[in-house]
Design an enzyme around this catalytic site. Structure first.
Site, PDB file in Angstrom:
ATOM      1  N   ILE A  63       0.852  -1.189   0.000  1.00 44.23           N
ATOM      2  CA  ILE A  63       0.000   0.000   0.000  1.00 44.23           C
ATOM      3  C   ILE A  63       0.893   1.246   0.000  1.00 44.23           C
ATOM      4  CG2 ILE A  63      -1.924   1.211   1.099  1.00 44.23           C
ATOM      5  CD1 ILE A  63      -2.731  -1.379   2.468  1.00 44.23           C
ATOM      6  N   PRO A  64       1.439   1.602  -1.159  1.00 37.31           N
ATOM      7  CA  PRO A  64       2.261   2.812  -1.227  1.00 37.31           C
ATOM      8  C   PRO A  64       1.441   4.066  -0.908  1.00 37.31           C
ATOM      9  CG  PRO A  64       2.560   1.469  -3.206  1.00 37.31           C
ATOM     10  CD  PRO A  64       1.404   0.894  -2.444  1.00 37.31           C
ATOM     11  N   HIS A  65       1.997   4.892  -0.034  1.00 36.70           N
ATOM     12  CA  HIS A  65       1.359   6.166   0.308  1.00 36.70           C
ATOM     13  C   HIS A  65       2.440   7.127   0.787  1.00 36.70           C
ATOM     14  CE1 HIS A  65       1.426   3.688   3.953  1.00 36.70           C
ATOM     15  NE2 HIS A  65       1.347   4.793   4.674  1.00 36.70           N
ATOM     16  N   GLY A  66       2.084   8.389   0.869  1.00 37.93           N
ATOM     17  CA  GLY A  66       3.063   9.417   1.206  1.00 37.93           C
ATOM     18  C   GLY A  66       3.316   9.571   2.693  1.00 37.93           C
TER      19      GLY A  66
END
Length: 143
Positions: free
Chosen positions: A59-62
């Protein structure tokens, strides 16, 4: 959780986890959810704490500092049939489904929770990984 068909990509292939994360971010940018400055923050987040969640998902997120780059909450879903390694050669952590997320305020926590609940059942991850159409992916998240 609103799923937009234009943010779902099937049968993708990436040489590195960084390439995969950037692709997820590019989709969010194209969808008007984040500014391009959000993408480096997604890469930084993965360096600080792996975005690999187990069960073949990431779950790529900033980072929290990148919140100002989020224009509206959104999610990209990327199917990677051959998988992409979020671990090391010695300890591979292969993801076949990626969820790129961006949330206004704390909405990203709600997205992560919904994704985690759905993907806790590995059969659901297999369905996503084997999906043949964007509509099929959308159907799995219909309330």
């Amino acid at each position: 959780m609103e799923i937009q068909k234009n943010l779902i990509k099937l049968n993708q292939n990436f040489a590195t986890k960084e390439e995969a994360i950037e692709f997820c971010g590019d989709l969010l940018v194209a969808g008007g959810h984040v500014t391009p400055d959000y993408i480096p923050a997604m890469l930084k987040r993965n360096e600080e704490l792996s975005v690999y969640m187990g069960n073949f998902i990431a779950i790529p997120h900033g980072t929290d500092e990148a919140k100002k780059e989020v224009l509206k909450t959104g999610i990209s879903i990327v199917q990677v049939p051959r998988g992409v390694n979020f671990g090391t050669e010695e300890e591979p952590k292969v993801a076949t489904v990626l969820f790129g997320i961006a949330g206004v305020g704390n909405e990203h926590l709600d997205l992560i929770q919904k994704i985690s609940i759905f993907c806790a059942d590995v059969d659901n991850v297999v369905k996503l990984a084997d999906a043949q159409t964007v509509e099929e992916v959308v159907s799995y998240f219909a309330d």
